[in-house]
Design a protein around this motif. Structure first.
Motif, PDB file in Angstrom:
ATOM      1  N   TYR A  66      12.425  30.999  -8.017  1.00  0.00           N
ATOM      2  CA  TYR A  66      11.405  30.405  -8.877  1.00  0.00           C
ATOM      3  C   TYR A  66      12.057  30.166 -10.234  1.00  0.00           C
ATOM      4  O   TYR A  66      12.609  31.088 -10.824  1.00  0.00           O
ATOM      5  CB  TYR A  66      10.215  31.356  -9.008  1.00  0.00           C
ATOM      6  N   THR A  86       9.523  29.450  -3.678  1.00  0.00           N
ATOM      7  CA  THR A  86       8.389  30.314  -3.340  1.00  0.00           C
ATOM      8  C   THR A  86       7.352  30.221  -4.448  1.00  0.00           C
ATOM      9  O   THR A  86       7.566  29.589  -5.482  1.00  0.00           O
ATOM     10  CB  THR A  86       8.849  31.771  -3.158  1.00  0.00           C
ATOM     11  N   ARG A  87       6.224  30.869  -4.243  1.00  0.00           N
ATOM     12  CA  ARG A  87       5.153  30.775  -5.234  1.00  0.00           C
ATOM     13  C   ARG A  87       5.096  31.995  -6.153  1.00  0.00           C
ATOM     14  O   ARG A  87       4.253  32.071  -7.035  1.00  0.00           O
ATOM     15  CB  ARG A  87       3.809  30.572  -4.529  1.00  0.00           C
ATOM     16  N   GLY A 103       7.679  37.026  -3.667  1.00  0.00           N
ATOM     17  CA  GLY A 103       7.815  36.270  -2.430  1.00  0.00           C
ATOM     18  C   GLY A 103       9.256  35.861  -2.180  1.00  0.00           C
ATOM     19  O   GLY A 103       9.738  35.885  -1.045  1.00  0.00           O
ATOM     20  N   ALA A 143      11.398  37.098   0.990  1.00  0.00           N
ATOM     21  CA  ALA A 143      11.935  36.054   1.858  1.00  0.00           C
ATOM     22  C   ALA A 143      13.437  36.243   2.063  1.00  0.00           C
ATOM     23  O   ALA A 143      13.951  36.087   3.176  1.00  0.00           O
ATOM     24  CB  ALA A 143      11.644  34.676   1.279  1.00  0.00           C
ATOM     25  N   PRO A 148       5.925  36.508   3.110  1.00  0.00           N
ATOM     26  CA  PRO A 148       7.184  35.954   2.589  1.00  0.00           C
ATOM     27  C   PRO A 148       8.403  36.324   3.431  1.00  0.00           C
ATOM     28  O   PRO A 148       9.336  35.517   3.555  1.00  0.00           O
ATOM     29  CB  PRO A 148       7.280  36.544   1.172  1.00  0.00           C
ATOM     30  N   ILE A 189       8.745  33.883   6.138  1.00  0.00           N
ATOM     31  CA  ILE A 189       9.307  32.617   5.643  1.00  0.00           C
ATOM     32  C   ILE A 189      10.832  32.692   5.651  1.00  0.00           C
ATOM     33  O   ILE A 189      11.517  31.794   6.145  1.00  0.00           O
ATOM     34  CB  ILE A 189       8.769  32.317   4.232  1.00  0.00           C
ATOM     35  N   THR A 217       0.014  38.495  -1.034  1.00  0.00           N
ATOM     36  CA  THR A 217       1.035  37.446  -1.185  1.00  0.00           C
ATOM     37  C   THR A 217       0.615  36.128  -0.532  1.00  0.00           C
ATOM     38  O   THR A 217       1.457  35.312  -0.175  1.00  0.00           O
ATOM     39  CB  THR A 217       2.384  37.907  -0.579  1.00  0.00           C
ATOM     40  N   GLU A 233       1.958  32.422  -0.790  1.00  0.00           N
ATOM     41  CA  GLU A 233       3.123  31.865  -0.084  1.00  0.00           C
ATOM     42  C   GLU A 233       2.724  30.906   1.040  1.00  0.00           C
ATOM     43  O   GLU A 233       3.592  30.284   1.660  1.00  0.00           O
ATOM     44  CB  GLU A 233       4.018  32.982   0.435  1.00  0.00           C
ATOM     45  N   THR A 276       4.406  27.838   0.177  1.00  0.00           N
ATOM     46  CA  THR A 276       5.807  27.669   0.595  1.00  0.00           C
ATOM     47  C   THR A 276       5.868  27.166   2.032  1.00  0.00           C
ATOM     48  O   THR A 276       6.687  26.306   2.367  1.00  0.00           O
ATOM     49  CB  THR A 276       6.563  28.998   0.455  1.00  0.00           C
TER      50      THR A 276
END
Length: 563
Positions: free
Chosen positions: A27, A51-52, A56, A60, A426, A429, A452, A455, A458
């Motif tokens: 991010y 990711t958000r 996350g 990930a 995450p 992901i 979370t 996500e 994402t």
């Protein structure tokens, strides 16, 4: 001819390319912006996954590392961006996950001035990293990044954090290709001592009731085949820690179940009856041992472990076998005799029958309410053979660990030692990027998902075909269970008023379906696994439900409760 120079951010990205990094999770923000500018220039070679949330991103990276066996990489800016990584660092450290986190930092002349978004992430992250370092000069980038990857993946893997000031990202230097093959005072692969192998083999050869405990260390060493050859030659029953469940096929005749607090009845009881206990790549954590003063006191303990500080830390080892089990297991297998322990194995099968009532109630309930166990039963029916199960934390995690068919290596990803709610989405992901051709199943509770669920964005942006199974009981199930059993049914702050998850799925362009009736479950799961895109399947399960067997906190392993 004068050598070409590059700015620090370009050198950093070129170092990532030299480490064969394909994916970065992160991010952006002010202090890391030069690195993001470099990632734009090298976008044909490295795929950045936006990711958000920074948590996350690091989860990930963990999921990617766990399924691929490679080092996961995540990037964040300074200040809150950096501090948002701390939970993931702690999770990765205790679960031995190799990741490299790169955080931006304010310019070096502003260090210590409480500048905007300045935080001392080096001191903050020190207890939850295998190693960390701060780069303030462009000339240090190459060596420190190479050292970071070497430390993260070598020996017992773990997380490394590198903090780089903004001016170091913008200064110029030449790019020198160097390889880090050793670090002073860091010896990740200790020598295996022949005498200890001989002593261990002699104990195993004389054992009448041996029991092997397998942990994630076998997976991290890529030693599944070596472990299988060892236990099959010695005919030893195998019990697993939570993170070691995908070392052996769940239906292997020597596999007798999971250890610990919510593990299987037989291996917990018989841990305190075996005469030789062989622990391979596990650390005897409290969820496995219960009361350490009443744990396997009758047994001679052989401990195969790569990290010296873990041997004898919780349970005394009569024969420590320090070293990489990829090396030590074949040496041990060579020296043991082919054996048969039919009577001892039969004892496990007899003890397993004591769980039959629980298993039947979980998998084939007669009452109207759906159970978590029957959902797992039908997932087994329709999933791909090499599917990867990514679980969150709570009752669904324990039920899945009991009933999911782990039939291929690196098929389980979960938060073990730290127990991080919000981990699974995450991590799934990251797992999808780490195993593009495998089916990724995210199993999550309604509590963990809401930690979370941003996500979903994402998944939408990268069009990931993750299959999300939400087991919704409208409570924080595991806390509720403890309140039921040990706090006289004082249900404090465990009821959840949940959103309409189907509307959330729709908002993120994700196919969703909600199941409340048993007759709809099979068809819904079958259709979900046939889809080529992401899907959220919400299954409303029994609310008042306790996971058994269970070893109460502080009890001995043979005091496991069935009700």
């Amino acid at each position: 001819m004068q050598e070409k120079t590059y700015i620090g951010s370009d050198i950093l990205v070129k170092e990532l390319l030299a480490e064969k990094v394909e994916y970065i999770f992160g991010y952006p923000g002010g202090a890391i912006m030069p690195v993001y500018d470099a990632l734009y220039r090298y976008s044909d070679h490295i795929h950045h996954i936006l990711t958000r949330h920074e948590q996350g991103a690091i989860h990930a990276a963990q999921g990617y590392a766990r399924v691929s066996g490679k080092v996961g990489v995540c990037v964040s800016t300074s200040g809150p961006g950096a501090t948002n990584l701390i939970t993931g660092l702690a999770d990765a450290l205790i679960d031995s996950t190799p990741i490299v986190c790169i955080t931006g930092q304010v310019p070096s002349n502003l260090l210590g001035t409480d500048a905007f978004q300045e935080i001392d992430v080096i001191d903050i992250s020190l207890p939850v990293t295998k190693w960390n370092a701060q780069i303030t000069r462009v000339c240090d980038i190459t060596y420190i990044i190479r050292k970071a990857f070497y430390i993260a993946r070598s020996g017992r893997p773990g997380p490394v954090l590198i903090d780089i000031t903004k001016d170091a990202q913008l200064q110029k230097d030449i790019f020198q290709k160097t390889i880090c093959q050793e670090v002073s005072n860091f010896h990740p692969y200790p020598q295996v001592h022949e005498n200890n192998i001989k002593t261990a083999a002699a104990l195993i050869n004389s054992a009448k009731k041996p029991l092997a405990l397998v942990g994630q260390g076998v997976t991290l060493a890529n030693a599944e085949e070596e472990f299988k050859a060892f236990v099959e030659k010695a005919d030893i029953p195998v019990a697993s820690t939570l993170l070691g469940l995908d070392v052996m096929d769940s239906v292997h005749p020597l596999f007798v179940g999971m250890l610990g607090m919510h593990g299987s009845y037989a291996p917990n009881i018989l841990t305190n009856q075996c005469d030789v206990l062989i622990a391979v790549g596990m650390r005897f954590d409290d969820r496995v041992t219960g009361d350490v003063n009443r744990y396997a006191r009758q047994a001679k303990v052989i401990h195969l472990e790569i990290e010296a500080c873990e041997i004898g830390k919780n349970i005394f080892s009569h024969v420590p076998v320090l070293g990489d089990c990829k090396e030590s297991l074949p040496l041990l297998t060579e020296k043991i005799r082919k054996a048969a322990h039919k009577g001892w194995l039969a004892h496990f099968r007899i003890m397993q029958r004591k769980e039959e009532k629980i298993i039947q109630e979980d998998l084939n309930p007669e009452k109207d309410d759906l159970t978590m166990g029957e959902v797992i039963k039908w997932i087994n029916q329709y999933k791909d053979k090499d599917a990867v199960l990514v679980t969150d934390v709570g009752q669904h995690q324990m039920i899945a660990s009991r009933y999911f068919n782990f039939s291929s290596r690196k098929s389980q990803i979960t938060s073990g030692g730290l127990g991080t709610m919000g981990f699974s989405l995450p991590a799934a992901i990251g797992a999808q990027f780490g195993a593009r051709d495998r089916q990724i199943i995210c199993l999550v509770g309604d509590g963990g998902l809401q930690m979370t669920l941003q996500e979903f964005g994402t998944i939408l942006q990268d069009q990931l075909p993750i299959k999300i199974v939400l087991l919704n009981n409208n409570i924080l199930g595991m806390v509720h269970q403890w309140q039921d059993l040990f706090f006289e049914k004082r249900y404090s702050s465990t009821e959840l008023l949940n959103p309409d998850f189907m509307q959330l799925a729709k908002a993120y362009d994700m196919q969703g379906r909600k199941i409340t009736r048993r007759e709809d479950l099979q068809k819904a799961l079958k259709e979900m696994f046939e889809l080529k895109k992401a899907c959220l399947l919400e299954v409303v399960v029994k609310k008042q439900y306790n996971v058994f067997p269970m070893i109460p906190s502080g009890a001995a392993v043979d005091e496991v409760r069935l009700a």
